[in-house]
Enzyme design. Structure first.
Site, PDB file in Angstrom:
ATOM      1  N   HIS A  77       0.812  -1.217   0.000  1.00 37.19           N
ATOM      2  CA  HIS A  77       0.000   0.000   0.000  1.00 37.19           C
ATOM      3  C   HIS A  77       0.854   1.280   0.000  1.00 37.19           C
ATOM      4  O   HIS A  77       0.742   2.087  -0.928  1.00 37.19           O
ATOM      5  CB  HIS A  77      -1.003  -0.039   1.165  1.00 37.19           C
ATOM      6  N   HIS A 108       3.611   7.020   5.285  1.00 37.99           N
ATOM      7  CA  HIS A 108       2.393   7.731   5.701  1.00 37.99           C
ATOM      8  C   HIS A 108       1.550   6.986   6.752  1.00 37.99           C
ATOM      9  O   HIS A 108       0.794   7.609   7.475  1.00 37.99           O
ATOM     10  CB  HIS A 108       1.537   8.134   4.498  1.00 37.99           C
ATOM     11  N   GLU A 125       0.420   5.922  12.473  1.00 31.06           N
ATOM     12  CA  GLU A 125      -0.901   5.441  12.854  1.00 31.06           C
ATOM     13  C   GLU A 125      -0.889   3.952  13.197  1.00 31.06           C
ATOM     14  O   GLU A 125      -1.555   3.516  14.134  1.00 31.06           O
ATOM     15  CB  GLU A 125      -1.844   5.686  11.675  1.00 31.06           C
ATOM     16  N   ASP A 126      -0.170   3.168  12.445  1.00 30.81           N
ATOM     17  CA  ASP A 126      -0.298   1.710  12.541  1.00 30.81           C
ATOM     18  C   ASP A 126       0.917   0.968  13.080  1.00 30.81           C
ATOM     19  O   ASP A 126       0.904  -0.257  13.160  1.00 30.81           O
ATOM     20  CB  ASP A 126      -0.628   1.126  11.147  1.00 30.81           C
ATOM     21  N   ASP A 150      -3.193   8.397  -1.310  1.00 32.87           N
ATOM     22  CA  ASP A 150      -3.604   7.350  -0.369  1.00 32.87           C
ATOM     23  C   ASP A 150      -5.035   6.896  -0.701  1.00 32.87           C
ATOM     24  O   ASP A 150      -5.326   5.707  -0.845  1.00 32.87           O
ATOM     25  CB  ASP A 150      -3.522   7.947   1.053  1.00 32.87           C
ATOM     26  N   ASP A 205     -18.115  18.060 -26.285  1.00 32.86           N
ATOM     27  CA  ASP A 205     -16.766  17.806 -25.770  1.00 32.86           C
ATOM     28  C   ASP A 205     -16.576  16.372 -25.253  1.00 32.86           C
ATOM     29  O   ASP A 205     -15.758  16.109 -24.396  1.00 32.86           O
ATOM     30  CB  ASP A 205     -16.396  18.825 -24.693  1.00 32.86           C
TER      31      ASP A 205
END
Ligand code: MN
Length: 470
Positions: free
Chosen positions: A46, A70, A74-75, A137, A255
């Site tokens: 990821h 990133h 958090e993890d 993300d 268009d």
């Protein structure tokens, strides 16, 4: 997707940063060791994919590292201090900026989502790279949404359509914007998605012959006149765009299909236009000079719609290489600014002509306590359908739908709003409650003696707040 794919990509445009990117990968890989995604893949896939999306936008080294790291705060057990020590303060700040609040701080998931969204939107006023990493993300999460439960899919798709798509528009990352639209659409309205997708394939097949013929003839006439296009290509509207155009809104096909012609300089854009019009009959009312008057997100190009030999309406977009890069990568094309610490300059580019950043701060101040009200207001005022109108000297201003001259005046300057005495729209006098239409040219006359306008004529937060202020 593996580290070599990413390194090869970065090598092509930013070889000096390759070593740092590799170090960030090794650290993230170590930290996420043993974790797996819903798809069953190792978790590191990821952040690697997110960094790859950023590399496609030619992101700078710090942004690439932050993309890889990133999810570490958090993890995993990583800390901001550690990131700062290993990768420098900018990377640590970016990762911190994209990290969600702790789940335990919230009573329910609605409050949690709103608080995290608010943090991201405010990130735009700090450092636009935070939002770009969030967009990358979200794009990878949407690409892999099939592994989520049905309910979660719908929820994420709606949030993406309502909040991430407008952010991508504002920053001008058009590639990400249209992919996010199509992915959300697929989960929100699967049946319509399929219909629109089939239609798109049908159009692609049916139009190929005459488009190839047009490409050939345009190239020939340009070459005969000493213009060698940098590149020419065919572009068909994305699936969601096609749906909006054909099924929901109007059936104007002008268009749906475009031929893009890139030339080396601005003068050649206009010369190219002349030659195209010699070959094919233009439809007068469809001509747009976005080089002379850029769109509010900075987009520049000439658009003309012509009739092919068999009578199909085809849009021809003519622009320079630089304008095309801007249309693809948006604001991030100015990555170099960051080398001199130009986050403020970047922010200015975004807010230019559209008052986005002041509006965000206004709305931020209005709802200090409620994240959910903040998000609701942002959606309605900034991310809903907007219109673009012109100032007296032809500059583009973006306003929410149903805006009035009072909203326009306050978006120009508080003093203009506070002392507005009259309004001309396209040269005609109108009242203060007139509903502005796309393309209106608005001129406000002021008078030092005029008092503030009636608050009932204002619809935007900014105007209402200024009128209320004692
Ligand atoms: Mn993530």
């Amino acid at each position: 997707m593996n580290i070599d794919t990413l390194i090869n990509k970065v090598m092509k445009y930013n070889p000096e940063e390759v070593e740092k990117v590799r170090r960030a990968y090794e650290y993230a890989n170590e930290m996420h060791k043993g974790q797996v995604r819903k798809s069953g893949e190792p978790y590191i896939i990821h952040p690697l994919s997110v960094a790859y999306i950023l590399a496609e936008l030619h992101a700078d080294g710090d942004t690439l590292c932050a993309g890889l790291l990133h999810d570490t705060l958090e993890d995993t057990k990583a800390t901001k201090e550690e990131l700062c020590e290993l990768f420098g303060p900018t990377v640590a700040m970016l990762v911190d900026g994209v990290t969600n609040f702790a789940k335990s701080d919230f009573k329910n998931s609605k409050d949690e989502d709103a608080a995290n969204m608010r943090k991201m939107i405010n990130g735009l006023t700090n450092d636009v790279r935070i939002v770009i990493i969030k967009l990358a993300d979200r794009l990878h999460n949407m690409r892999t949404l099939e592994f989520m439960p049905r309910e979660k899919q719908k929820e994420k798709a709606l949030e993406t359509m309502e909040l991430y798509v407008p952010l991508a528009y504002y920053i001008g990352v058009n590639g990400i914007k249209s992919e996010l639209e199509d992915l959300s659409f697929k989960y929100l309205k699967p049946r319509e998605y399929k219909k629109s997708n089939d239609l798109r394939e049908e159009i692609t097949i049916n139009s190929d012959a005459y488009l190839q013929d047009m490409l050939l003839k345009i190239r020939e006439i340009l070459n005969n006149n000493g213009i060698i296009p940098d590149e020419m290509k065919i572009r068909i509207k994305n699936i969601y765009g096609l749906y909006r155009r054909l099924i929901r809104k109007d059936r104007d096909p002008h268009d749906l299909i475009a031929i893009k012609v890139m030339v080396e300089e601005i003068d050649k854009c206009y010369l190219t236009l002349r030659h195209v019009h010699k070959l094919y009959q233009p439809i007068y009312s469809k001509f747009k000079d976005y080089i002379g008057t850029p769109k509010s997100n900075g987009y520049q190009s000439l658009h003309t719609t012509v009739l092919s030999e068999t009578g199909e309406q085809t849009q021809i977009q003519i622009r320079t290489r630089e304008m095309d890069a801007f249309a693809t990568y948006g604001v991030p094309i100015c990555w170099d600014l960051y080398k001199e610490g130009g986050a403020a300059e970047m922010a200015q580019i975004i807010s230019k002509n559209q008052g986005l950043l002041p509006s965000i701060s206004e709305i931020n101040d209005m709802y200090p306590k409620s994240d959910r009200y903040f998000i609701r207001r942002i959606k309605r005022e900034l991310f809903g359908d907007g219109i673009e109108v012109l100032t007296k000297i032809g500059e583009t201003v973006r306003l929410p739908k149903n805006s009035t001259p009072v909203d326009f005046a306050y978006s120009i300057h508080t003093d203009v709003g506070n002392h507005m005495a009259g309004v001309l729209v396209n040269g005609e006098q109108v009242s203060f409650d007139y509903k502005l239409k796309p393309g209106d040219r608005v001129e406000i006359t002021t008078d030092e003696l005029a008092g503030k306008p009636d608050i009932h004529f204002a619809t935007t937060s900014r105007a209402r707040r200024m009128i209320r202020r004692p």
